[in-house]
Design a protein around this motif. Sequence first.
Motif, PDB file in Angstrom:
ATOM      1  N   PRO A  27     -40.209   0.322  -0.100  1.00  0.00           N
ATOM      2  CA  PRO A  27     -39.334  -0.696   0.583  1.00  0.00           C
ATOM      3  C   PRO A  27     -38.318  -0.952  -0.623  1.00  0.00           C
ATOM      4  N   ARG A  28     -38.474  -0.680  -1.624  1.00  0.00           N
ATOM      5  CA  ARG A  28     -37.610  -0.855  -2.938  1.00  0.00           C
ATOM      6  C   ARG A  28     -37.072   0.203  -3.650  1.00  0.00           C
ATOM      7  N   ARG A  29     -36.087  -0.204  -4.711  1.00  0.00           N
ATOM      8  CA  ARG A  29     -35.532   0.919  -5.153  1.00  0.00           C
ATOM      9  C   ARG A  29     -36.514   1.831  -6.066  1.00  0.00           C
ATOM     10  N   ALA A  30     -36.422   3.077  -5.896  1.00  0.00           N
ATOM     11  CA  ALA A  30     -37.621   3.880  -6.661  1.00  0.00           C
ATOM     12  C   ALA A  30     -37.118   3.959  -8.293  1.00  0.00           C
ATOM     13  N   SER A  31     -37.878   4.033  -9.139  1.00  0.00           N
ATOM     14  CA  SER A  31     -37.618   4.165 -10.641  1.00  0.00           C
ATOM     15  C   SER A  31     -38.208   5.465 -11.093  1.00  0.00           C
ATOM     16  N   GLY A  32     -37.727   5.975 -12.186  1.00  0.00           N
ATOM     17  CA  GLY A  32     -38.364   7.185 -12.561  1.00  0.00           C
ATOM     18  C   GLY A  32     -36.962   7.937 -13.087  1.00  0.00           C
ATOM     19  N   ARG A  33     -37.230   8.748 -14.080  1.00  0.00           N
ATOM     20  CA  ARG A  33     -36.297   9.709 -14.803  1.00  0.00           C
ATOM     21  C   ARG A  33     -35.930  10.672 -13.793  1.00  0.00           C
ATOM     22  N   PHE A  34     -36.821  11.522 -13.222  1.00  0.00           N
ATOM     23  CA  PHE A  34     -36.470  12.589 -12.556  1.00  0.00           C
ATOM     24  C   PHE A  34     -36.878  12.403 -10.953  1.00  0.00           C
ATOM     25  N   ARG A  35     -35.879  12.610 -10.392  1.00  0.00           N
ATOM     26  CA  ARG A  35     -36.093  12.498  -8.792  1.00  0.00           C
ATOM     27  C   ARG A  35     -35.173  13.551  -7.973  1.00  0.00           C
ATOM     28  N   LEU A  36     -35.768  14.050  -7.403  1.00  0.00           N
ATOM     29  CA  LEU A  36     -35.202  15.368  -6.328  1.00  0.00           C
ATOM     30  C   LEU A  36     -34.244  14.715  -5.439  1.00  0.00           C
ATOM     31  N   THR A  37     -34.180  13.429  -5.264  1.00  0.00           N
ATOM     32  CA  THR A  37     -33.396  13.000  -4.281  1.00  0.00           C
ATOM     33  C   THR A  37     -31.918  12.672  -4.880  1.00  0.00           C
ATOM     34  N   ARG A  38     -31.995  11.979  -6.298  1.00  0.00           N
ATOM     35  CA  ARG A  38     -30.893  11.625  -7.002  1.00  0.00           C
ATOM     36  C   ARG A  38     -30.098  13.100  -7.179  1.00  0.00           C
ATOM     37  N   MET A  39     -31.009  13.919  -7.671  1.00  0.00           N
ATOM     38  CA  MET A  39     -30.434  15.304  -8.214  1.00  0.00           C
ATOM     39  C   MET A  39     -29.644  15.720  -7.135  1.00  0.00           C
ATOM     40  N   PHE A  40     -30.364  15.953  -5.904  1.00  0.00           N
ATOM     41  CA  PHE A  40     -29.634  16.348  -4.673  1.00  0.00           C
ATOM     42  C   PHE A  40     -28.128  15.867  -4.315  1.00  0.00           C
ATOM     43  N   TYR A  41     -28.357  14.475  -4.472  1.00  0.00           N
ATOM     44  CA  TYR A  41     -26.981  13.771  -4.126  1.00  0.00           C
ATOM     45  C   TYR A  41     -26.092  14.007  -5.095  1.00  0.00           C
ATOM     46  N   VAL A  42     -26.307  13.973  -6.403  1.00  0.00           N
ATOM     47  CA  VAL A  42     -25.245  14.146  -7.460  1.00  0.00           C
ATOM     48  C   VAL A  42     -24.717  15.537  -7.410  1.00  0.00           C
ATOM     49  N   ILE A  43     -25.494  16.675  -6.959  1.00  0.00           N
ATOM     50  CA  ILE A  43     -24.914  17.804  -6.723  1.00  0.00           C
ATOM     51  C   ILE A  43     -24.148  18.107  -5.637  1.00  0.00           C
ATOM     52  N   THR A  44     -24.354  17.448  -4.533  1.00  0.00           N
ATOM     53  CA  THR A  44     -23.840  17.782  -3.351  1.00  0.00           C
ATOM     54  C   THR A  44     -22.429  16.760  -3.236  1.00  0.00           C
ATOM     55  N   TRP A  45     -22.752  15.543  -3.767  1.00  0.00           N
ATOM     56  CA  TRP A  45     -21.679  14.612  -3.405  1.00  0.00           C
ATOM     57  C   TRP A  45     -20.243  15.105  -4.493  1.00  0.00           C
ATOM     58  N   THR A  46     -20.453  15.617  -5.429  1.00  0.00           N
ATOM     59  CA  THR A  46     -19.155  16.113  -6.207  1.00  0.00           C
ATOM     60  C   THR A  46     -18.292  17.058  -5.730  1.00  0.00           C
ATOM     61  N   PRO A  47     -18.793  18.047  -5.109  1.00  0.00           N
ATOM     62  CA  PRO A  47     -18.095  18.834  -4.198  1.00  0.00           C
ATOM     63  C   PRO A  47     -17.538  18.556  -3.090  1.00  0.00           C
ATOM     64  N   TRP A  48     -18.178  17.564  -2.180  1.00  0.00           N
ATOM     65  CA  TRP A  48     -17.666  17.033  -1.284  1.00  0.00           C
ATOM     66  C   TRP A  48     -16.750  16.081  -1.282  1.00  0.00           C
ATOM     67  N   VAL A  49     -16.640  15.262  -2.552  1.00  0.00           N
ATOM     68  CA  VAL A  49     -15.400  14.441  -2.931  1.00  0.00           C
ATOM     69  C   VAL A  49     -14.285  15.292  -3.286  1.00  0.00           C
ATOM     70  N   PHE A  50     -14.470  16.316  -3.892  1.00  0.00           N
ATOM     71  CA  PHE A  50     -13.387  17.227  -4.601  1.00  0.00           C
ATOM     72  C   PHE A  50     -12.696  17.973  -3.159  1.00  0.00           C
ATOM     73  N   LEU A  51     -13.479  18.205  -2.140  1.00  0.00           N
ATOM     74  CA  LEU A  51     -12.648  18.510  -0.938  1.00  0.00           C
ATOM     75  C   LEU A  51     -12.214  17.527  -0.271  1.00  0.00           C
ATOM     76  N   GLY A  52     -12.727  16.377  -0.118  1.00  0.00           N
ATOM     77  CA  GLY A  52     -12.158  15.339   0.626  1.00  0.00           C
ATOM     78  C   GLY A  52     -10.782  14.762   0.227  1.00  0.00           C
ATOM     79  N   LYS A  53     -10.873  14.510  -1.366  1.00  0.00           N
ATOM     80  CA  LYS A  53      -9.771  14.310  -1.801  1.00  0.00           C
ATOM     81  C   LYS A  53      -8.359  15.424  -1.777  1.00  0.00           C
ATOM     82  N   ARG A  54      -8.519  16.561  -1.234  1.00  0.00           N
ATOM     83  CA  ARG A  54      -7.670  17.759  -0.813  1.00  0.00           C
ATOM     84  C   ARG A  54      -6.846  17.021   0.315  1.00  0.00           C
ATOM     85  N   LEU A  55      -7.429  15.994   1.323  1.00  0.00           N
ATOM     86  CA  LEU A  55      -6.788  15.921   2.606  1.00  0.00           C
ATOM     87  C   LEU A  55      -5.861  14.722   2.372  1.00  0.00           C
TER      88      LEU A  55
END
Length: 113
Positions: A27-55
Motif C-alpha cells: 500500500p505504500r511506495r516501494a523502496s529499493g535500488r533495483f526494481r523491475l517495474t521502474r526499469m520497465f517504465y523508464v525503458i518504455t516511456w521514453t520511446p512513447w514520448v518520442f512518438l507522441g511528440k511527433r503528433l
Amino acid sequence: MRALTLVAGVVCLFAVLLDAFQTIILPRRASGRFRLTRMFYVITWTPWVFLGKRLRSPRRRETFFSYYGPMSLIFLLAVWAGAMVVGFALLFYGLAAPSTTGRKERAFDLIFM
C-alpha cells in the motif's frame, strides 16, 4: 555450472515475485535500488514520448498518451510472466531434472517445456 544456473533461477524468480508484490499489493511506495517495474517504465516511456511528440494535433497527442497506461500494465504482466518462465527454466535446468524426450536438454530448450 548447474549450481550457478540454479542460483540464477532462484534469484530471477525471487526478483519477479518481490517486484510484483511491491507493485500490486504493497500500500505504500516501494523502496529499493533495483526494481523491475521502474526499469520497465523508464525503458518504455521514453520511446512513447518520442512518438507522441511527433503528433501535431494536441487532441491526438493526448489520446495517444492515454493509451500508454492500460497497455503498459498488460505488457508489464507479460514481462513478469516471461521472466518467471525463464526463472523456472533455469531452476529446472539447475536441478538436472529428467528429460521428457530422452536426450540431454539445454537450458534454452527448457524455456519451451
